[in-house]
Design a protein around this motif. Structure first.
Motif, PDB file in Angstrom:
ATOM      1  N   LEU A  33       0.828  -1.208   0.000  1.00 56.53           N
ATOM      2  CA  LEU A  33       0.000   0.000   0.000  1.00 56.53           C
ATOM      3  C   LEU A  33       0.861   1.255   0.000  1.00 56.53           C
ATOM      4  O   LEU A  33       1.813   1.367   0.767  1.00 56.53           O
ATOM      5  CB  LEU A  33      -0.898   0.005   1.238  1.00 56.53           C
ATOM      6  N   PHE A  34       0.498   2.207  -0.859  1.00 58.13           N
ATOM      7  CA  PHE A  34       1.073   3.546  -0.782  1.00 58.13           C
ATOM      8  C   PHE A  34      -0.068   4.539  -0.733  1.00 58.13           C
ATOM      9  O   PHE A  34      -0.974   4.485  -1.576  1.00 58.13           O
ATOM     10  CB  PHE A  34       1.982   3.858  -1.973  1.00 58.13           C
ATOM     11  N   ASP A  61       4.787  -0.725  -9.230  1.00 60.38           N
ATOM     12  CA  ASP A  61       3.567  -1.433  -9.604  1.00 60.38           C
ATOM     13  C   ASP A  61       3.852  -2.460 -10.698  1.00 60.38           C
ATOM     14  O   ASP A  61       3.372  -3.605 -10.638  1.00 60.38           O
ATOM     15  CB  ASP A  61       2.519  -0.422 -10.072  1.00 60.38           C
ATOM     16  N   ARG A  62       4.646  -2.093 -11.703  1.00 64.08           N
ATOM     17  CA  ARG A  62       4.993  -3.045 -12.766  1.00 64.08           C
ATOM     18  C   ARG A  62       5.729  -4.257 -12.201  1.00 64.08           C
ATOM     19  O   ARG A  62       5.445  -5.410 -12.575  1.00 64.08           O
ATOM     20  CB  ARG A  62       5.859  -2.355 -13.824  1.00 64.08           C
ATOM     21  N   LEU A  71       0.524  -2.768  -6.862  1.00 61.24           N
ATOM     22  CA  LEU A  71       0.630  -1.724  -5.856  1.00 61.24           C
ATOM     23  C   LEU A  71      -0.750  -1.130  -5.630  1.00 61.24           C
ATOM     24  O   LEU A  71      -1.418  -0.697  -6.580  1.00 61.24           O
ATOM     25  CB  LEU A  71       1.596  -0.643  -6.316  1.00 61.24           C
ATOM     26  N   VAL A  72      -1.180  -1.111  -4.383  1.00 57.86           N
ATOM     27  CA  VAL A  72      -2.465  -0.527  -4.028  1.00 57.86           C
ATOM     28  C   VAL A  72      -2.220   0.936  -3.664  1.00 57.86           C
ATOM     29  O   VAL A  72      -1.460   1.221  -2.735  1.00 57.86           O
ATOM     30  CB  VAL A  72      -3.117  -1.287  -2.857  1.00 57.86           C
ATOM     31  N   VAL A  73      -2.823   1.840  -4.402  1.00 57.10           N
ATOM     32  CA  VAL A  73      -2.609   3.275  -4.201  1.00 57.10           C
ATOM     33  C   VAL A  73      -3.906   3.918  -3.746  1.00 57.10           C
ATOM     34  O   VAL A  73      -4.969   3.699  -4.338  1.00 57.10           O
ATOM     35  CB  VAL A  73      -2.112   3.954  -5.489  1.00 57.10           C
ATOM     36  N   ARG A  74      -3.808   4.694  -2.682  1.00 58.41           N
ATOM     37  CA  ARG A  74      -4.958   5.432  -2.163  1.00 58.41           C
ATOM     38  C   ARG A  74      -4.547   6.886  -1.954  1.00 58.41           C
ATOM     39  O   ARG A  74      -3.369   7.203  -1.826  1.00 58.41           O
ATOM     40  CB  ARG A  74      -5.448   4.825  -0.839  1.00 58.41           C
ATOM     41  N   PRO A 170      -6.641  -2.282  -6.815  1.00 53.92           N
ATOM     42  CA  PRO A 170      -5.363  -1.566  -6.663  1.00 53.92           C
ATOM     43  C   PRO A 170      -5.513  -0.055  -6.783  1.00 53.92           C
ATOM     44  O   PRO A 170      -4.790   0.696  -6.131  1.00 53.92           O
ATOM     45  CB  PRO A 170      -4.501  -2.136  -7.785  1.00 53.92           C
ATOM     46  N   GLY A 171      -6.415   0.401  -7.615  1.00 51.05           N
ATOM     47  CA  GLY A 171      -6.618   1.844  -7.753  1.00 51.05           C
ATOM     48  C   GLY A 171      -5.760   2.477  -8.824  1.00 51.05           C
ATOM     49  O   GLY A 171      -6.219   3.317  -9.586  1.00 51.05           O
TER      50      GLY A 171
END
Length: 400
Positions: A33-34, A61-62, A71-74, A170-171
């Motif tokens: 998570l980022f 993420d790649r 990569l989960v981005v919020r 993941p977003g």
């Protein structure tokens, strides 16, 4: 099924990432998570660094997708976004800033099981302490001697598989409006950082011991931004370079970084306060400060360094010392104004290292010779004797 969160902060890599390795070892499913914290972006989101950060997140993420994850981005408040995922265990890297400490405390107060791991520095800030007592070293050389002898953990391999739990979106890394960036900033990411490290070890490291201060030749690694964002592991760099020609001098610079981190771990207020107050009464001269920022002081080496900073989001370390000394010792302007300007442009700027170096030059920090002055003319004669560095960045002097 055991699930864990890895809250990525300044460790944007898979290789030698203790927090990620621990989570993958303990859990069948892992959420890397980022969180793009809006408050931090608003306060510290300099365009050069945000652009580099976004590159690094896309690269990470790649790499995770190649291993079955993502990569989960919020965006938003870090603690709220972690809690929203509904996973009680959070792994993250140890950091020393006031913001990082507050983040860790808030995560614990939210009832989460927080596991803190090394990885941002070569050796954790609290591991190297004076033998006679005390919580930190205030002078570099004794720290360096102790640091060199301190046992180091093993470099960790990248996880082979990283699988997300079912149902996690993941977003994706957003396209942010970052503002105007310097024209020649480097691309971010662990892939590029690893490539540069390999090239540096095979091609540039051997000349570092004798050529690191040669301004025109620029015999430096250009790895500082990748270290700052954790795209490359500082420990891996030490293990790969220490026994090589030029490695001792290069590793000493990484030790300086650890030295500043242990200072800030003990005294986070040094971000704004003098480590060793000397009663300076700094001048207030807006025109002089502006001329310095824009590279219009009339001192060729100073102007060249400041123009390199604007163009590349980077400045050669010798030029950083000279320009900082000029601001604080010649113009007698507050080091905080200089540190703020550096932070607005440097891709590699972080608070402990940026401020630690500024206080050293200003005579309020860890320098044992606080009255040291770097004469820009003599520095040019010594480190740019042919004038090539100055002519590169100050074109109006190209015929001189």
């Amino acid at each position: 099924m055991r699930v864990g969160i890895v809250l990525l902060t300044r460790d944007l890599r898979l290789h030698d990432n203790p927090a990620l390795s621990a989570a993958c070892k303990e859990c069948e499913r892992v959420i890397p998570l980022f969180v793009l914290d809006e408050a931090i972006l608003a306060r510290f989101g300099a365009p050069n660094r945000v652009t580099f950060l976004l590159d690094s997140l896309r690269d990470l993420d790649r790499s995770l997708r190649e291993r079955g994850g993502a990569l989960v981005v919020r965006r938003g408040d870090v603690v709220a976004e972690v809690v929203r995922l509904g996973v009680p265990t959070v792994h993250l890297a140890e950091d020393v800033s006031t913001y990082a400490r507050g983040r860790e405390r808030a995560l614990r107060e939210a009832g989460l099981d927080v596991r803190v791991h090394p990885g941002v520095t070569v050796i954790p800030p609290g591991d190297v302490v004076p033998s006679g007592g005390g919580e930190r070293f205030a002078v570099f050389t004794p720290y360096w001697n102790r640091w060199r002898a301190e046992p180091r953990r093993l470099v960790l391999a990248s996880p082979e598989v990283v699988r997300l739990p079912e149902g996690i979106d993941p977003g994706g890394v957003p396209d942010l409006e970052v503002g105007l960036t310097s024209p020649s900033t480097p691309p971010g990411g662990a892939t590029e950082g690893s490539r540069r490290l390999d090239d540096w070890i095979s091609g540039g490291l051997g000349a570092y011991g004798t050529g690191r201060d040669d301004l025109a030749d620029d015999s430096t690694s250009r790895l500082s931004a990748y270290i700052r964002f954790g795209c490359v592991s500082p420990l891996e760099i030490v293990e790969r370079t220490l026994g090589c020609l030029g490695g001792e001098e290069f590793v000493r610079q990484l030790c300086w970084r650890d030295f500043h981190y242990q200072l800030f771990a003990a005294r986070p207020e040094l971000a704004r306060e003098d480590m060793r107050p000397r009663g300076d009464r700094w001048r207030d001269d807006h025109d002089a400060l502006t001329a310095w920022k824009e590279g219009r002081t009339g001192f060729p080496l100073v102007d060249a360094g400041m123009r390199q900073l604007r163009q590349e989001g980077f400045m050669h370390n010798r030029a950083r010392l000279v320009t900082a000394s000029f601001l604080t010792k010649h113009l007698y302007l507050d080091w905080r104004a200089g540190a703020e300007h550096y932070a607005s442009l440097l891709v590699d700027a972080d608070i402990p290292n940026n401020v630690g170096n500024w206080q050293w030059v200003a005579g309020t920090g860890a320098d044992t010779r606080p009255n040291r002055v770097l004469n820009p003319t003599r520095q040019a004669e010594r480190y740019d004797p042919t004038g090539d560095y100055v002519r590169r960045w100050v074109p109006e002097l190209v015929g001189v």
